[in-house]
Each structure stands twice: as C-alpha cells, then as structure tokens.
Design a protein around this motif. Structure first.
Motif, PDB file in Angstrom:
ATOM      1  N   ILE A 126     123.219  19.054  63.776  1.00 43.15           N
ATOM      2  CA  ILE A 126     124.508  18.455  64.121  1.00 43.15           C
ATOM      3  C   ILE A 126     125.067  17.692  62.931  1.00 43.15           C
ATOM      4  N   ARG A 127     124.214  16.931  62.267  1.00 42.47           N
ATOM      5  CA  ARG A 127     124.664  16.139  61.126  1.00 42.47           C
ATOM      6  C   ARG A 127     125.177  17.021  59.987  1.00 42.47           C
ATOM      7  N   ASN A 128     124.520  18.169  59.777  1.00 39.76           N
ATOM      8  CA  ASN A 128     124.885  19.039  58.659  1.00 39.76           C
ATOM      9  C   ASN A 128     125.847  20.156  59.049  1.00 39.76           C
ATOM     10  N   GLY A 129     126.149  20.268  60.351  1.00 42.58           N
ATOM     11  CA  GLY A 129     127.058  21.316  60.791  1.00 42.58           C
ATOM     12  C   GLY A 129     126.452  22.703  60.698  1.00 42.58           C
ATOM     13  N   THR A 130     125.141  22.824  61.039  1.00 40.91           N
ATOM     14  CA  THR A 130     124.460  24.106  60.937  1.00 40.91           C
ATOM     15  C   THR A 130     124.015  24.601  62.307  1.00 40.91           C
ATOM     16  N   THR A 131     123.672  25.886  62.369  1.00 43.05           N
ATOM     17  CA  THR A 131     123.136  26.513  63.573  1.00 43.05           C
ATOM     18  C   THR A 131     121.981  27.411  63.147  1.00 43.05           C
ATOM     19  N   GLY A 132     121.210  27.883  64.100  1.00 35.05           N
ATOM     20  CA  GLY A 132     120.166  28.853  63.791  1.00 35.05           C
ATOM     21  C   GLY A 132     118.851  28.222  63.386  1.00 35.05           C
ATOM     22  N   HIS A 133     118.173  28.833  62.398  1.00 37.67           N
ATOM     23  CA  HIS A 133     116.803  28.468  62.061  1.00 37.67           C
ATOM     24  C   HIS A 133     116.663  27.659  60.778  1.00 37.67           C
ATOM     25  N   TYR A 134     117.726  27.551  59.988  1.00 41.32           N
ATOM     26  CA  TYR A 134     117.638  26.828  58.723  1.00 41.32           C
ATOM     27  C   TYR A 134     118.679  25.718  58.698  1.00 41.32           C
ATOM     28  N   THR A 135     118.295  24.566  58.172  1.00 44.55           N
ATOM     29  CA  THR A 135     119.282  23.563  57.826  1.00 44.55           C
ATOM     30  C   THR A 135     119.345  23.496  56.305  1.00 44.55           C
ATOM     31  N   THR A 136     120.010  22.481  55.755  1.00 46.38           N
ATOM     32  CA  THR A 136     120.356  22.507  54.337  1.00 46.38           C
ATOM     33  C   THR A 136     119.179  22.237  53.408  1.00 46.38           C
ATOM     34  N   ASP A 137     117.989  21.954  53.935  1.00 49.30           N
ATOM     35  CA  ASP A 137     116.823  21.798  53.066  1.00 49.30           C
ATOM     36  C   ASP A 137     116.176  23.131  52.717  1.00 49.30           C
ATOM     37  N   GLY A 138     116.621  24.209  53.364  1.00 44.74           N
ATOM     38  CA  GLY A 138     116.118  25.542  53.049  1.00 44.74           C
ATOM     39  C   GLY A 138     114.760  25.860  53.627  1.00 44.74           C
ATOM     40  N   GLN A 139     114.232  25.009  54.512  1.00 44.55           N
ATOM     41  CA  GLN A 139     112.905  25.243  55.069  1.00 44.55           C
ATOM     42  C   GLN A 139     112.966  26.165  56.286  1.00 44.55           C
ATOM     43  N   ALA A 140     112.021  27.087  56.353  1.00 44.41           N
ATOM     44  CA  ALA A 140     111.863  27.943  57.524  1.00 44.41           C
ATOM     45  C   ALA A 140     111.195  27.151  58.645  1.00 44.41           C
ATOM     46  N   PRO A 141     111.313  27.603  59.899  1.00 43.37           N
ATOM     47  CA  PRO A 141     110.719  26.859  61.026  1.00 43.37           C
ATOM     48  C   PRO A 141     109.232  26.586  60.879  1.00 43.37           C
ATOM     49  N   TYR A 142     108.472  27.566  60.395  1.00 45.38           N
ATOM     50  CA  TYR A 142     107.031  27.336  60.276  1.00 45.38           C
ATOM     51  C   TYR A 142     106.721  26.260  59.229  1.00 45.38           C
ATOM     52  N   MET A 143     107.570  26.128  58.205  1.00 44.65           N
ATOM     53  CA  MET A 143     107.378  25.053  57.224  1.00 44.65           C
ATOM     54  C   MET A 143     107.638  23.687  57.853  1.00 44.65           C
ATOM     55  N   ARG A 144     108.739  23.573  58.594  1.00 47.33           N
ATOM     56  CA  ARG A 144     109.062  22.274  59.221  1.00 47.33           C
ATOM     57  C   ARG A 144     107.933  21.815  60.127  1.00 47.33           C
ATOM     58  N   TYR A 145     107.436  22.723  60.949  1.00 49.90           N
ATOM     59  CA  TYR A 145     106.367  22.380  61.888  1.00 49.90           C
ATOM     60  C   TYR A 145     105.085  22.010  61.140  1.00 49.90           C
TER      61      TYR A 145
END
Length: 322
Positions: free
Chosen positions: A68-87
């Motif tokens: 919401i803060r970055n105005g993004t949707t889907g699986h990536y935000t502006t840090d470029g990390q994939a979901p498995y990396m975030r977790y």
C-alpha cells in the motif's frame, strides 16, 4: 520443483460500505474467517486443513502494508525480493508458496466490505481453470500444513496474501541468513515421522535490486532460479553373500555413478554443509522429502542466505545484526 504463482488484481467499482472498525480486532476476525474459507475449499477436495502460522502472518502483514505504501500489487515490492526471500530473511525455515490479491477504491472500507473483498478473492482464485490456475493449485496444495494470512487496508487500498507453508523438517541446526563465500556452514535436521530426505538442492541468483513500482506490478509470476546444484543422501555399503557362499561388501551407487553427498542417520536425521561455489549472491536451500511409497517429493524448505565475497565482511556483519 518449480512453482509459478500469479498475482490477482481486483478493482472495486462502487462503494460497499463506509467507515472502518478497530484495525487489530478487525484483522483478527478477518484472519479467522479467511482461514475458515481456505479450509472449507480444501475439505471439498478431501485435503487436510491447514493451521494458522503466526510468523508467516506477521511477515505477510508487513508485506501488505509495504504494498500500500509503495503502490504495488502482486508478489514483489520495491526491494526486489521474492516471497521466499521475505519469509526466509524474517526467520522462516519451511517451504512457502504465496497467493496475493489487491483491491482499490476511492473510499474507506467497512468491516463488512473487507470481508466481502476477502471472500470474493478466495472465490475468484478457486474458480480458476488450468493451465492458468496458479492460485487454485496453491490453495489445494496437498502438502501444505500451515498458512500465513496477511491483511492491510488504508485510504481505499486493500491488500491480502496467503503464505502456504510446508512444515516437514525439524531443524536441529538452522542456517544463518548471511554468510561469506568461504564459510563452511553446517545445517542439520530431521524429517517428520514417516518421511525421508530425498535430496537437497541449492539455488543461486544475484542479490535483489530495488525496482520501480511499475516494474514490480508488471511481474506476474515468480519461482526459484533454474540455476541449481543437486545433492543426494550418501548411500551405505551393504554386505551380501555370493553364489559361492562368500560374504562380500557391495558398494551402492546412484545411476550417475555417485555414492552420495551428505550423511543420513538411521533415524532419518541429516547433516549438510552448504556450498557456495558460484560466488556472491542469494543461495536458497531446498530440502526435498518424500513419504514411503509416494511418487512426488515435497519442497520442505526455502531457506535463503545472502552470501558475500571475502571483502564484503562488514556488509554481511551489518546485515546479520538487523
């Protein structure tokens, strides 16, 4: 071994209701209802229910707020990390697959409106038809044991994610999340009762780079990198008697002539030294397990490590303290 996941974007065209309830209480109620909907759909296909995972839910909530803060949707935000990396970077050690949905409107959402958007997201995912049914297949993953549910809403924006977890390894010695190329990192664990270690794959990719919101929104799938190295349990020699009545030792090998790469104990416990042969980058360790007689292996981990070069010790040390 590769899973493609799609992002679901839904847009509200007319107000459902006005107002907004206490956020924490609403989130708790929505999460419980979302879990009920997920298990309702799994039950229809004879699948075991999943349990709510607290860590994955915290990580998912933070991701939804970032969207919401970055105005993004889907699986990536502006840090470029994939979901498995975030977790993984947040401390997760298990296998993970993500579904995501987004809603936008020009008004604040009521509790009822939030529930309806959540329900409609689940229904839309379950109505998907192959081959474009990534969300549906993720919800109906027969090997999922837990799920993290992420929710965030503000200023007419609503984001939700489902983080399906496959928990089949009891980690005795978990991996750190940062390392250097020359490190000898030992990890060990034990598969769940009834399961055995099938293989370990190590996937390497470049460090994630910041991306613009428009770029993040254009990425509709994700998967582990194809570049990987596979390691197999070490085979044991066995003793047999030949036709002449003599006892001999038989050295078992795999079809490619290998004897195996890491030891497995009688109780199924394994120990594995993670190699970093391809230089700095993000290395993701996947432990594959299989139940006796099963045809399909289970990706029971997505442990990602930031691996730095020998001269990048200061950066690695700083990140490890975050």
């Amino acid at each position: 071994m590769k899973r493609l996941l799609l992002a679901l974007l839904l847009v509200v065209s007319a107000p459902l209701a006005q107002g907004e309830g206490p956020i924490d209480e609403t989130r708790f109620t929505l999460r419980e209802e979302f879990l009920r909907l997920i298990n309702r759909d799994r039950k229809q296909f004879g699948l075991q229910p999943v349990k709510l995972d607290p860590l994955a839910s915290v990580v998912a909530d933070a991701y939804c707020r970032d969207q919401i803060r970055n105005g993004t949707t889907g699986h990536y935000t502006t840090d470029g990390q994939a979901p498995y990396m975030r977790y993984s970077f947040a401390g997760g050690n298990d296998g993970v697959s993500e579904n995501a949905a987004a809603w936008s409107a020009n008004y604040n959402f009521s509790d009822r409106a939030l529930y309806e958007m959540m329900r409609r997201s689940e229904d839309a995912m379950m109505r998907e038809v192959g081959p474009h049914d990534g969300h549906r297949r993720t919800i109906l993953d027969p090997f999922a044991t837990h799920v993290g549910i992420g929710l965030a809403w503000e200023h007419g924006e609503f984001r939700l994610t489902q983080e399906f977890i496959r928990r089949y390894v009891d980690w005795v010695r978990p991996l750190p999340r940062t390392a250097s190329v020359g490190d000898q990192l030992l990890t060990s664990g034990r598969p769940a009762p009834g399961y055995a270690i099938e293989a370990i794959t190590v996937h390497r990719e470049p460090f994630p780079q910041p991306i613009a919101p428009v770029t993040a929104n254009a990425i509709t799938t994700y998967s582990l990198p194809d570049a990987r190295r596979e390691y197999l349990p070490r085979l044991r020699n066995r003793v047999s008697m030949n036709s002449a009545g003599s006892i001999q030792e038989v050295r078992e090998v795999y079809s490619d002539g290998r004897h195996g790469d890491f030891p497995v104990k009688d109780d199924g416990g394994f120990a594995f030294v993670v190699p970093f042969p391809d230089g700095p980058g993000v290395y993701t360790v996947v432990v594959w397990v299989k139940s006796q007689g099963a045809r399909e292996s289970i990706a029971a981990s997505n442990v990602s490590l930031r691996v730095y070069g020998a001269g990048d010790g200061a950066a690695a040390s700083a990140l490890s303290q975050r």
